[in-house]
Design an enzyme around this catalytic site. Structure first.
Site, short mmCIF file in Angstrom:
data_model
loop_
_atom_site.label_atom_id
_atom_site.label_comp_id
_atom_site.label_asym_id
_atom_site.label_seq_id
_atom_site.Cartn_x
_atom_site.Cartn_y
_atom_site.Cartn_z
N VAL A 101 0.80 -0.91 -0.04
CA VAL A 101 -0.19 0.03 -0.02
C VAL A 101 0.95 1.31 -0.04
O VAL A 101 1.79 1.44 0.98
CB VAL A 101 -0.90 0.07 1.21
CG1 VAL A 101 -1.78 1.14 1.22
CG2 VAL A 101 -1.62 -1.26 1.00
N VAL A 103 1.56 5.54 -1.85
CA VAL A 103 1.09 6.62 -2.63
C VAL A 103 2.62 7.39 -2.87
O VAL A 103 3.39 7.69 -2.12
CB VAL A 103 0.40 7.53 -1.86
CG1 VAL A 103 -0.08 8.89 -2.66
CG2 VAL A 103 -1.09 6.91 -1.55
N ARG A 109 -1.41 13.28 0.71
CA ARG A 109 -1.99 14.19 1.45
C ARG A 109 -3.18 14.63 0.42
O ARG A 109 -3.94 15.65 0.55
CB ARG A 109 -1.33 15.33 1.91
CG ARG A 109 -0.15 14.94 2.66
CD ARG A 109 -0.54 14.34 4.11
NE ARG A 109 0.92 14.22 4.79
CZ ARG A 109 1.69 12.99 4.73
NH1 ARG A 109 1.29 12.13 4.06
NH2 ARG A 109 2.70 13.05 5.55
N ARG A 110 -3.94 13.62 -0.25
CA ARG A 110 -4.96 14.06 -1.20
C ARG A 110 -5.98 13.08 -1.07
O ARG A 110 -6.94 13.06 -2.00
CB ARG A 110 -4.42 14.23 -2.78
CG ARG A 110 -3.48 15.17 -2.77
CD ARG A 110 -3.11 15.21 -4.53
NE ARG A 110 -1.84 15.73 -4.80
CZ ARG A 110 -1.47 16.03 -6.14
NH1 ARG A 110 -2.34 15.68 -7.08
NH2 ARG A 110 -0.37 16.69 -6.26
N GLY A 111 -6.21 12.20 0.01
CA GLY A 111 -7.10 11.04 0.16
C GLY A 111 -6.89 9.95 -0.55
O GLY A 111 -7.98 9.33 -0.55
N LEU A 113 -5.03 7.37 -0.30
CA LEU A 113 -4.75 6.31 0.60
C LEU A 113 -6.30 5.79 1.18
O LEU A 113 -6.82 4.72 1.12
CB LEU A 113 -3.97 6.37 2.04
CG LEU A 113 -3.94 5.45 2.86
CD1 LEU A 113 -3.11 4.09 2.23
CD2 LEU A 113 -3.02 5.80 4.00
N GLU A 138 3.92 2.63 9.10
CA GLU A 138 3.68 3.81 10.22
C GLU A 138 2.59 3.25 11.01
O GLU A 138 1.35 3.18 10.44
CB GLU A 138 3.59 4.98 9.43
CG GLU A 138 4.56 5.46 8.67
CD GLU A 138 4.28 6.94 7.81
OE1 GLU A 138 4.79 7.83 8.37
OE2 GLU A 138 3.75 6.81 6.73
N TYR A 142 -3.49 3.01 10.16
CA TYR A 142 -4.41 2.13 9.96
C TYR A 142 -5.60 1.97 10.75
O TYR A 142 -6.55 1.36 10.64
CB TYR A 142 -4.01 0.83 9.73
CG TYR A 142 -3.06 0.99 8.17
CD1 TYR A 142 -3.71 0.76 6.68
CD2 TYR A 142 -1.54 1.04 8.30
CE1 TYR A 142 -2.82 0.88 5.77
CE2 TYR A 142 -1.07 1.05 6.99
CZ TYR A 142 -1.47 1.02 6.03
OH TYR A 142 -0.82 1.11 5.13
N PHE A 428 4.76 -10.00 6.09
CA PHE A 428 4.54 -10.13 4.77
C PHE A 428 4.62 -8.86 3.87
O PHE A 428 4.02 -8.94 2.88
CB PHE A 428 3.25 -11.01 4.34
CG PHE A 428 2.08 -10.42 5.09
CD1 PHE A 428 1.48 -9.44 4.65
CD2 PHE A 428 1.63 -10.90 6.38
CE1 PHE A 428 0.44 -8.65 5.28
CE2 PHE A 428 0.71 -10.27 6.78
CZ PHE A 428 -0.06 -9.37 6.68
#
Length: 436
Positions: A101, A103, A109-111, A113, A138, A142, A428
């Protein structure tokens, strides 16, 4: 606990609509894998040895990957590995291993994710996968998507020359050094025997047995190649350890070596203790690092001075309950349970509302109800409690679970418990080499 016939009834809360997506998330085309992987490396600011890239290419499931495009460029990525994970009771349950996952730095910072995670969650619900799991690069990211810390890892930094070890019946164990690849069938058989005993462990599908052997020379930092020691009792394999050794010399020509434990598994306490003694007694070393061990590691009860092990607990496996009734009935419970849970799940509105969970060691049933709730919690708290490693009581102390029926919290805490601490033996996450 009162029966459902005596409880007051009320309508479950209304579902809050999920926000409309900003970005167009689409399936990865089969010919785009190289571009997809390059985007992942860019997102994590990484380069990678060819050996590792080749392994991830073999393990990857392009048909389960999604992307966001900006013109001709892939700027957002998310993938899934198809796993089966042990849950309390020893059952293997399908679990989507969320991975890769990312970006690109130019589009953060544009939505994006949020849209990737939303699309992935809705796809899992349609496909009938009850659980999603991940390891987080990080930690704060999540929880807002309903993932909770369900398993932790113990990191050990042992002053091996400053402690002794109790080793029961050491003379009954024979140790042999073996080539890690030549011993692979044997070590995988021992690993597979351990999987049902501990929640969070993954049944390794073909190909995944090579992940613990990943050992590119460029990443060794002066260590020798990966080594393997096998323990046998009465001629039968009872355990193994894989490790590396780095030896440095001081100005006084004194060796200051380090053993780094990759993994260790044993089906017999005698083999387990003998393997640890072998690792701690390695010549020319005075330090042992074991960065990923279960929090109930028995070694801490064998050493003469636990302070010399410098145990540190860190987050490891995050769990997301995708389909609440299916996931809650897939595991068993340590004590009889009859509880109404009021679940707040803003990312997965199909989970939101009240659920009656009834069961015990033989299994459980979970169905929607209009009854008054005994406990209320959100999706991330349920994910944290699901494998039995985080108790509902400690979540309640943090304000993450609310008790409405006196005594319900204590009973549910006992029922959700696991006799073995949940643990993920290997990551993983493709950003892996520093964690092995």
């Amino acid at each position: 606990m009162s029966s459902s016939t005596t409880r007051a009834t009320s309508v479950p809360r209304a579902v809050t609509p999920v926000r409309a997506p900003v970005w167009d998330v689409r399936a990865l085309l089969s010919e785009e894998w190289d571009a997809f992987y390059a985007a992942v490396l860019d997102a994590f600011h990484e380069t990678e040895p060819a050996q590792a890239t080749a392994l991830w290419r073999r393990l990857g499931e392009p048909e389960r990957c999604v992307v966001v495009r900006d013109g001709a460029h892939l700027v957002g990525t998310a993938g899934i590995f198809s796993f089966r994970m042990t849950v309390p009771g020893g059952q293997l349950v399908p679990a989507a291993g969320v991975t890769m996952v990312g970006v690109r730095p130019t589009h953060r910072r544009r939505g994006m994710l949020a849209d990737l995670m939303r699309h992935q969650l809705e796809s899992l619900q349609r496909q009938g996968e009850p659980l999603a799991v991940l390891t987080a690069s990080e930690a704060p990211v999540y929880e807002r998507f309903g993932y909770g810390v369900a398993a932790r890892r113990l990191s050990l930094d042992v002053q091996s020359r400053r402690l002794s070890l109790r080793v029961p019946a050491a003379d009954e164990v024979t140790l042999t050094l073996e080539d890690p690849y030549a011993a692979l069938d044997l070590t995988e058989e021992l690993y597979a025997r351990q999987v049902p005993a501990r929640p969070g462990m993954l049944a390794r599908a073909p190909g995944w047995e090579h992940l613990p052997l990943l050992d590119p020379p460029a990443t060794r930092a002066g260590a020798r190649p990966l080594e393997c020691v096998v323990a046998r009792i009465d001629g039968r394999a009872a355990g193994y350890a894989r490790y590396t050794v780095t030896v440095e010399w001081s100005a006084l020509n004194t060796a200051q070596g380090t053993v780094r434990v990759r993994d260790i598994e044993a089906t017999d306490p005698r083999a387990y203790a003998a393997l640890w003694r072998f690792l701690l007694d390695t010549d020319l070393t005075s330090r042992l690092l074991a960065p990923n061990r279960p929090v109930d590691e028995a070694l801490l009860h064998l050493v003469s001075d636990v302070r010399r092990c410098a145990p540190t607990v860190l987050d490891s496996l995050y769990v997301r309950v995708v389909d609440a009734p299916v996931a809650l009935t897939a595991r068993s419970y340590a004590a009889p349970l009859d509880v109404v849970l009021d679940l707040d799940d803003r990312q997965a509105p199909w989970n939101r509302g009240r659920w009656r969970l009834s069961g015990g060691a033989a299994g459980a049933v979970c169905a929607r109800t209009y009854d008054t709730p005994d406990l209320s919690l959100d999706a991330a708290a349920l994910g944290s409690a699901y494998l039995g490693g985080t108790t509902l009581t400690e979540l309640a102390a943090a304000g993450r679970v609310r008790e409405h029926t006196p005594g319900a919290l204590a009973r549910a805490t006992t029922a959700f418990a696991s006799p073995a601490a949940p643990w993920l033996p290997h990551s993983f996450c493709r950003s892996l080499l520093s964690r092995l």
